[in-house]
Design a protein around this motif. Sequence first.
Motif, PDB file in Angstrom:
ATOM      1  N   THR A   1     -85.117  -4.776  65.905  1.00 12.79           N
ATOM      2  CA  THR A   1     -84.817  -6.178  65.614  1.00 12.79           C
ATOM      3  C   THR A   1     -83.911  -6.250  64.387  1.00 12.79           C
ATOM      4  O   THR A   1     -83.719  -5.261  63.681  1.00 12.79           O
ATOM      5  N   SER A   2     -83.410  -7.458  64.107  1.00 11.81           N
ATOM      6  CA  SER A   2     -82.525  -7.607  62.952  1.00 11.81           C
ATOM      7  C   SER A   2     -83.290  -7.720  61.643  1.00 11.81           C
ATOM      8  O   SER A   2     -82.861  -7.177  60.618  1.00 11.81           O
ATOM      9  N   GLN A   3     -84.444  -8.406  61.654  1.00 12.51           N
ATOM     10  CA  GLN A   3     -85.188  -8.635  60.418  1.00 12.51           C
ATOM     11  C   GLN A   3     -86.705  -8.512  60.602  1.00 12.51           C
ATOM     12  O   GLN A   3     -87.457  -8.903  59.712  1.00 12.51           O
ATOM     13  N   GLY A   4     -87.157  -7.997  61.723  1.00 17.43           N
ATOM     14  CA  GLY A   4     -88.585  -7.969  62.005  1.00 17.43           C
ATOM     15  C   GLY A   4     -89.351  -6.927  61.210  1.00 17.43           C
ATOM     16  O   GLY A   4     -88.811  -5.909  60.789  1.00 17.43           O
ATOM     17  N   GLU A   5     -90.630  -7.204  61.007  1.00 13.78           N
ATOM     18  CA  GLU A   5     -91.563  -6.269  60.381  1.00 13.78           C
ATOM     19  C   GLU A   5     -92.977  -6.835  60.530  1.00 13.78           C
ATOM     20  O   GLU A   5     -93.160  -8.015  60.825  1.00 13.78           O
ATOM     21  N   VAL A   6     -93.971  -5.982  60.332  1.00 15.89           N
ATOM     22  CA  VAL A   6     -95.353  -6.450  60.347  1.00 15.89           C
ATOM     23  C   VAL A   6     -95.632  -7.154  59.022  1.00 15.89           C
ATOM     24  O   VAL A   6     -95.401  -6.595  57.951  1.00 15.89           O
ATOM     25  N   HIS A   7     -96.134  -8.363  59.098  1.00 17.80           N
ATOM     26  CA  HIS A   7     -96.325  -9.171  57.901  1.00 17.80           C
ATOM     27  C   HIS A   7     -97.743  -9.018  57.341  1.00 17.80           C
ATOM     28  O   HIS A   7     -98.717  -8.908  58.108  1.00 17.80           O
ATOM     29  N   PRO A   8     -97.887  -9.039  56.023  1.00 15.95           N
ATOM     30  CA  PRO A   8     -99.226  -9.006  55.426  1.00 15.95           C
ATOM     31  C   PRO A   8     -99.918 -10.351  55.600  1.00 15.95           C
ATOM     32  O   PRO A   8     -99.294 -11.371  55.893  1.00 15.95           O
ATOM     33  N   MET A   9    -101.225 -10.348  55.400  1.00 20.91           N
ATOM     34  CA  MET A   9    -101.996 -11.581  55.551  1.00 20.91           C
ATOM     35  C   MET A   9    -101.509 -12.659  54.588  1.00 20.91           C
ATOM     36  O   MET A   9    -101.520 -13.846  54.917  1.00 20.91           O
ATOM     37  N   SER A  10    -101.077 -12.257  53.396  1.00 20.01           N
ATOM     38  CA  SER A  10    -100.569 -13.251  52.436  1.00 20.01           C
ATOM     39  C   SER A  10     -99.360 -13.983  52.999  1.00 20.01           C
ATOM     40  O   SER A  10     -99.178 -15.188  52.793  1.00 20.01           O
ATOM     41  N   ALA A  11     -98.496 -13.267  53.757  1.00 23.49           N
ATOM     42  CA  ALA A  11     -97.327 -13.898  54.368  1.00 23.49           C
ATOM     43  C   ALA A  11     -97.753 -14.861  55.473  1.00 23.49           C
ATOM     44  O   ALA A  11     -97.167 -15.943  55.627  1.00 23.49           O
ATOM     45  N   TYR A  12     -98.767 -14.487  56.245  1.00 23.87           N
ATOM     46  CA  TYR A  12     -99.246 -15.393  57.294  1.00 23.87           C
ATOM     47  C   TYR A  12     -99.760 -16.693  56.682  1.00 23.87           C
ATOM     48  O   TYR A  12     -99.509 -17.782  57.217  1.00 23.87           O
ATOM     49  N   LYS A  13    -100.455 -16.582  55.576  1.00 23.57           N
ATOM     50  CA  LYS A  13    -100.954 -17.793  54.920  1.00 23.57           C
ATOM     51  C   LYS A  13     -99.798 -18.652  54.432  1.00 23.57           C
ATOM     52  O   LYS A  13     -99.825 -19.886  54.560  1.00 23.57           O
ATOM     53  N   ARG A  14     -98.751 -18.025  53.891  1.00 21.98           N
ATOM     54  CA  ARG A  14     -97.570 -18.782  53.443  1.00 21.98           C
ATOM     55  C   ARG A  14     -96.875 -19.448  54.627  1.00 21.98           C
ATOM     56  O   ARG A  14     -96.479 -20.614  54.556  1.00 21.98           O
ATOM     57  N   MET A  15     -96.699 -18.684  55.724  1.00 16.29           N
ATOM     58  CA  MET A  15     -96.006 -19.224  56.893  1.00 16.29           C
ATOM     59  C   MET A  15     -96.760 -20.416  57.485  1.00 16.29           C
ATOM     60  O   MET A  15     -96.156 -21.443  57.808  1.00 16.29           O
ATOM     61  N   LEU A  16     -98.052 -20.260  57.624  1.00 15.62           N
ATOM     62  CA  LEU A  16     -98.851 -21.342  58.196  1.00 15.62           C
ATOM     63  C   LEU A  16     -98.820 -22.570  57.300  1.00 15.62           C
ATOM     64  O   LEU A  16     -98.674 -23.701  57.778  1.00 15.62           O
ATOM     65  N   SER A  17     -98.931 -22.355  56.000  1.00 16.29           N
ATOM     66  CA  SER A  17     -98.905 -23.471  55.062  1.00 16.29           C
ATOM     67  C   SER A  17     -97.567 -24.206  55.117  1.00 16.29           C
ATOM     68  O   SER A  17     -97.519 -25.441  55.132  1.00 16.29           O
ATOM     69  N   ALA A  18     -96.473 -23.450  55.200  1.00 14.20           N
ATOM     70  CA  ALA A  18     -95.142 -24.058  55.260  1.00 14.20           C
ATOM     71  C   ALA A  18     -94.937 -24.848  56.548  1.00 14.20           C
ATOM     72  O   ALA A  18     -94.115 -25.761  56.601  1.00 14.20           O
ATOM     73  N   ALA A  19     -95.698 -24.475  57.600  1.00 12.40           N
ATOM     74  CA  ALA A  19     -95.605 -25.179  58.875  1.00 12.40           C
ATOM     75  C   ALA A  19     -96.608 -26.324  58.974  1.00 12.40           C
ATOM     76  O   ALA A  19     -96.737 -26.944  60.030  1.00 12.40           O
TER      77      ALA A  19
END
Length: 343
Positions: free
Chosen positions: A302-320
């Motif tokens: 992929t161009s920018q893909g990677e496995v995200h840490p749980m902290s990133a999931y919390k940020r992503m969900l919060s931003a959404a």
Amino acid sequence: MKAPGETSLTRQDLHAMMTAYKTTSLLRTGIELGVFDVLAERPLRPEEVAERLGLDARATRITLDALAALGLLESEDGRLGLSPGADELLVRESPGYFGDMVHVISSDEEWEALRRLPEAVRNGGSVLDTDAESPEYRYWEDFASYAAAIAEPTAQVVTDTLEPWAKERDDLDVLDVACGHGIYGFTFAERHPRARLWALDWPNVLTVTAEHAEAFGLDDRTEYIEGDMFEAPLGGPYDLITITNVLHHFSEERATELLRRAAGVLKPGGRIGIVGFTLDDGRPPRQDPAPHLFSVLMLVWTSQGEVHPMSAYKRMLSAAGLELEIPAVVPGLPFRVLTARHA
């Protein structure tokens, strides 16, 4: 840094890493040629296997001996037979057949991508002309066709996790984003007869999805949305939106964009179900290697893909505009199941 009592790296360790591709090649060859199927009834001599499968006798002998060296076959009195467990996992007629996962876990597409890992590291992402983000990528047809072996137990965890919530809903309209095989939506709908499904993916993949819908007896409750999950009209609103094995294909910013799209068509009180590899913040890679190795695949594919840490999931969900509920683990598999709702 090694943990207390851990031995030093050895030449034997490096040798095993350098030759691992041979093991994979032998397993793929045995499955492709039907070796395990022909030995399912009784042990045979190499020349008998060669005759039954239409293979060269000398090459068959060499290959069968190598499969025996790996512990996949057993050799006795010049005959080769299946090792314990091979009859369940590597014979196509077995209910527990796992062999076709070679089309997913060790696909030609992944091999080609990983061969170019040094270039991807220099480039910062995929250097392939066609990769996992390409429209109607052929690999996703194989993924949809063969990945049920690992999707089924994970889908059961998703359905079990959502069970208390689902029982309280009057309607259960479900959008399965990048559905692939569709197992997540179909497993949920099989448990809940009032559920209706909308399956979103590329047209070439939805052909396989439709076959699975018929096998589940859910074709009359399933509709299809063709196209790119970032661009196709989503319809809705929905009670449940599943986003499975998808977000690691993108950067945190791009994954957040997809979550925002989903949140925008989620009914009040609805849920988003997420499945995928995750990283535990601060946990050493040696203690949890699977997501780190998968992240390398995302680097080359992929161009920018990677496995995200749980902290990133919390940020992503919060931003959404979403909040994370209690995550669940999938026994025996390196996945997490995350559910989220409107904040």
